[in-house]
Design a protein around this motif. Structure first.
Motif, mmCIF file in Angstrom:
data_model
loop_
_atom_site.group_PDB
_atom_site.id
_atom_site.type_symbol
_atom_site.label_atom_id
_atom_site.label_comp_id
_atom_site.label_asym_id
_atom_site.label_seq_id
_atom_site.Cartn_x
_atom_site.Cartn_y
_atom_site.Cartn_z
ATOM 1 N N GLU A 34 0.819 -1.203 0.000
ATOM 2 C CA GLU A 34 0.000 0.000 0.000
ATOM 3 C C GLU A 34 0.859 1.263 0.000
ATOM 4 O O GLU A 34 0.389 2.338 -0.358
ATOM 5 N N ILE A 35 2.118 1.147 0.427
ATOM 6 C CA ILE A 35 3.069 2.253 0.365
ATOM 7 C C ILE A 35 4.390 1.688 -0.142
ATOM 8 O O ILE A 35 4.612 0.470 -0.122
ATOM 9 N N ASP A 36 5.262 2.565 -0.613
ATOM 10 C CA ASP A 36 6.610 2.123 -0.937
ATOM 11 C C ASP A 36 7.241 1.574 0.336
ATOM 12 O O ASP A 36 7.262 2.257 1.362
ATOM 13 N N GLU A 53 3.591 -10.683 -7.807
ATOM 14 C CA GLU A 53 2.628 -10.604 -8.905
ATOM 15 C C GLU A 53 2.273 -9.140 -9.124
ATOM 16 O O GLU A 53 1.705 -8.493 -8.241
ATOM 17 N N GLY A 54 2.630 -8.593 -10.278
ATOM 18 C CA GLY A 54 2.292 -7.221 -10.591
ATOM 19 C C GLY A 54 2.962 -6.212 -9.679
ATOM 20 O O GLY A 54 2.340 -5.216 -9.292
ATOM 21 N N VAL A 55 4.226 -6.442 -9.334
ATOM 22 C CA VAL A 55 4.938 -5.587 -8.382
ATOM 23 C C VAL A 55 6.155 -4.959 -9.054
ATOM 24 O O VAL A 55 6.876 -5.619 -9.812
ATOM 25 N N ASP A 56 6.405 -3.674 -8.765
ATOM 26 C CA ASP A 56 7.629 -2.988 -9.179
ATOM 27 C C ASP A 56 8.573 -2.885 -7.989
ATOM 28 O O ASP A 56 8.129 -2.672 -6.856
ATOM 29 N N GLY A 57 9.868 -2.996 -8.231
ATOM 30 C CA GLY A 57 10.838 -2.845 -7.160
ATOM 31 C C GLY A 57 12.091 -3.639 -7.435
ATOM 32 O O GLY A 57 12.465 -3.857 -8.595
ATOM 33 N N TYR A 58 12.732 -4.101 -6.384
ATOM 34 C CA TYR A 58 13.927 -4.913 -6.556
ATOM 35 C C TYR A 58 14.146 -5.768 -5.309
ATOM 36 O O TYR A 58 13.626 -5.489 -4.230
ATOM 37 N N ILE A 68 12.557 -5.940 -10.637
ATOM 38 C CA ILE A 68 11.312 -6.571 -11.076
ATOM 39 C C ILE A 68 10.331 -5.495 -11.526
ATOM 40 O O ILE A 68 10.367 -4.359 -11.055
ATOM 41 N N THR A 69 9.458 -5.864 -12.459
ATOM 42 C CA THR A 69 8.436 -4.955 -12.963
ATOM 43 C C THR A 69 7.087 -5.644 -12.890
ATOM 44 O O THR A 69 7.002 -6.880 -12.911
ATOM 45 N N ARG A 70 6.057 -4.842 -12.837
ATOM 46 C CA ARG A 70 4.717 -5.380 -12.615
ATOM 47 C C ARG A 70 4.173 -6.184 -13.798
ATOM 48 O O ARG A 70 3.177 -6.892 -13.663
ATOM 49 N N ASP A 71 4.828 -6.070 -14.944
ATOM 50 C CA ASP A 71 4.331 -6.793 -16.118
ATOM 51 C C ASP A 71 4.815 -8.241 -16.180
ATOM 52 O O ASP A 71 4.507 -8.970 -17.112
ATOM 53 N N ARG A 72 5.584 -8.660 -15.173
ATOM 54 C CA ARG A 72 6.073 -10.044 -15.169
ATOM 55 C C ARG A 72 6.169 -10.563 -13.752
ATOM 56 O O ARG A 72 6.780 -9.932 -12.885
ATOM 57 N N ASN A 73 5.567 -11.713 -13.493
ATOM 58 C CA ASN A 73 5.669 -12.338 -12.175
ATOM 59 C C ASN A 73 7.097 -12.826 -11.943
ATOM 60 O O ASN A 73 7.825 -13.135 -12.888
ATOM 61 N N ALA A 74 7.490 -12.880 -10.687
ATOM 62 C CA ALA A 74 8.867 -13.267 -10.383
ATOM 63 C C ALA A 74 8.904 -14.170 -9.164
ATOM 64 O O ALA A 74 7.988 -14.160 -8.334
ATOM 65 N N VAL A 75 9.969 -14.953 -9.056
ATOM 66 C CA VAL A 75 10.176 -15.809 -7.897
ATOM 67 C C VAL A 75 11.643 -15.726 -7.487
ATOM 68 O O VAL A 75 12.539 -15.717 -8.335
ATOM 69 N N PHE A 76 11.876 -15.634 -6.172
ATOM 70 C CA PHE A 76 13.222 -15.558 -5.619
ATOM 71 C C PHE A 76 13.393 -16.674 -4.598
ATOM 72 O O PHE A 76 12.532 -16.879 -3.739
ATOM 73 N N VAL A 77 14.514 -17.381 -4.680
ATOM 74 C CA VAL A 77 14.840 -18.430 -3.717
ATOM 75 C C VAL A 77 16.031 -17.940 -2.898
ATOM 76 O O VAL A 77 17.105 -17.661 -3.444
ATOM 77 N N ILE A 78 15.839 -17.813 -1.587
ATOM 78 C CA ILE A 78 16.872 -17.272 -0.707
ATOM 79 C C ILE A 78 17.278 -18.355 0.287
ATOM 80 O O ILE A 78 16.513 -18.703 1.198
ATOM 81 N N PRO A 79 18.470 -18.934 0.131
ATOM 82 C CA PRO A 79 18.917 -19.992 1.035
ATOM 83 C C PRO A 79 19.102 -19.474 2.462
ATOM 84 O O PRO A 79 19.167 -18.259 2.688
ATOM 85 N N PRO A 80 19.168 -20.371 3.429
ATOM 86 C CA PRO A 80 19.379 -19.957 4.825
ATOM 87 C C PRO A 80 20.666 -19.155 5.011
ATOM 88 O O PRO A 80 21.664 -19.397 4.322
ATOM 89 N N ASN A 81 20.609 -18.184 5.912
ATOM 90 C CA ASN A 81 21.769 -17.394 6.327
ATOM 91 C C ASN A 81 22.367 -16.510 5.238
ATOM 92 O O ASN A 81 23.528 -16.089 5.344
ATOM 93 N N GLY A 91 1.425 -0.296 -5.007
ATOM 94 C CA GLY A 91 0.679 -0.689 -6.192
ATOM 95 C C GLY A 91 -0.310 -1.785 -5.876
ATOM 96 O O GLY A 91 -0.400 -2.270 -4.742
ATOM 97 N N PRO A 92 -1.055 -2.215 -6.879
ATOM 98 C CA PRO A 92 -2.098 -3.213 -6.665
ATOM 99 C C PRO A 92 -1.601 -4.658 -6.638
ATOM 100 O O PRO A 92 -2.371 -5.579 -6.403
ATOM 101 N N GLY A 93 -0.312 -4.861 -6.897
ATOM 102 C CA GLY A 93 0.215 -6.220 -6.961
ATOM 103 C C GLY A 93 0.230 -6.915 -5.611
ATOM 104 O O GLY A 93 -0.070 -6.325 -4.573
ATOM 105 N N ARG A 94 0.603 -8.204 -5.631
ATOM 106 C CA ARG A 94 0.655 -8.993 -4.402
ATOM 107 C C ARG A 94 2.045 -9.599 -4.234
ATOM 108 O O ARG A 94 2.724 -9.936 -5.207
ATOM 109 N N ILE A 95 2.426 -9.746 -2.964
ATOM 110 C CA ILE A 95 3.710 -10.325 -2.585
ATOM 111 C C ILE A 95 3.441 -11.526 -1.698
ATOM 112 O O ILE A 95 2.719 -11.422 -0.690
ATOM 113 N N HIS A 96 3.990 -12.667 -2.048
ATOM 114 C CA HIS A 96 3.811 -13.896 -1.274
ATOM 115 C C HIS A 96 5.179 -14.319 -0.741
ATOM 116 O O HIS A 96 6.134 -14.438 -1.498
#
Length: 298
Positions: A34-36, A53-58, A68-81, A91-96
């Motif tokens: 809802e905010i930056d 999904e539909g999110v701008d940022g990095y 990342i840009t809102r026109d493409r869904n993205a997935v990030f895998v972050i290992p432990p530590n 924006g209207p996008g969603r972050i999971h």
């Protein structure tokens, strides 16, 4: 841990403390921006997977930043530590955000040994995998149970998740190996060309060093170097001719010493690559003008 996007990151990354449902080793949280928002650098002992999904940022993972840009869904895998942080614009996008406790899951399976079966570790996982978004979303949203009502279903989902991560690791390593092999072939033919630059080299001669046909070699070289092999070869020859001229060698000597058999062609090529004629070059360098050069200007 959230702050405005313009906030400054602390010098020392924070250890993140994650709460999990009773006895359940994983959790999934979804939200909108809802905010930056800026999530300060942090790390955790858990495996974290972020889907947008539909999110701008990095997202920054270790020393690598992924925009990342809102026109493409993205997935990030972050290992432990692994230290990471994010910035998502409003924006209207969603972050999971999916998190798996490595400590809690250790009561049920040895994840490290699972990955070690094929010589991998979870730390090898590529950070940014937008092309695999649908596969990760299918497993996280449909196969894994978060309420621990059906642990067998959740374990099936986790095994599918680990298989997917391992497949990503294997493909990344395969691509890295191909790149290393490719780099070695490029280095080989470039070094061979430098070693024989004074000779009359043909494209077929160079192609033979890699056991390629002329056609495939020309495609290979242009695709991975960005110029044709002849352009590269002639540039080396002219560079060699320039050095010889600085040593006081005659234009005719430079021509034949660099593997050319036609003086007029050499002088024309010299102008094309250096932007000036041999006469102009000698004048700029304070070298005596030769009769060959004067004739070339007529």
């Amino acid at each position: 841990m959230k702050s405005k996007a313009h906030g400054e990151a602390p010098l020392t990354p924070m250890l993140e403390c994650v709460e999990y449902p009773a006895q359940c080793p994983c959790r999934l949280r979804s939200r909108t921006s809802e905010i930056d928002e800026y999530l300060v650098p942090h790390y955790a002992t858990s495996l974290e997977i972020i889907l947008t999904e539909g999110v701008d940022g990095y997202v920054v993972i270790g020393t690598n930043r992924f925009d990342i840009t809102r026109d493409r869904n993205a997935v990030f895998v972050i290992p432990p530590n692994v230290v990471h942080y994010t910035m998502f614009r409003a924006g209207p996008g969603r972050i999971h955000v999916f998190k798996l406790s490595m400590e809690l899951i250790a009561d049920y399976m040895n994840v490290g040994r699972l990955f070690a079966l094929h010589g991998h570790t979870m730390e090898d996982a590529p950070g940014f995998l937008p092309e695999r978004y649908e596969e990760f979303a299918e497993i996280l949203f449909r196969q894994i149970s978060y309420d621990w009502q059906d642990p067998w279903q959740m374990f099936d989902g986790l095994i599918a998740l680990f298989r997917l991560i391992e497949d990503c690791i294997a493909k990344r390593k395969s691509n890295e190996k191909k790149t290393e092999q490719l780099d070695e072939r490029i280095r080989l033919v470039m070094q061979w060309t430098r070693d024989h630059v004074q000779e009359r080299i043909t494209v077929e001669d160079a192609a033979a060093q890699l056991h390629y046909s002329r056609y495939h070699f020309c495609r290979f070289f242009r695709e991975h170097v960005g110029i044709s092999y002849l352009t590269y070869l002639n540039a080396l020859k002219i560079d060699r001719a320039v050095e010889l001229m600085k040593e006081g060698k005659s234009t005719t000597f430079c021509c034949y010493e660099c593997g050319f058999t036609n003086l007029s062609y050499f002088i024309s090529l010299f102008r094309r690559y250096t932007g000036c004629s041999t006469v102009e070059y000698r004048r700029r360098q304070g070298l005596p003008t030769e009769q060959d050069d004067k004739n070339s200007e007529l």
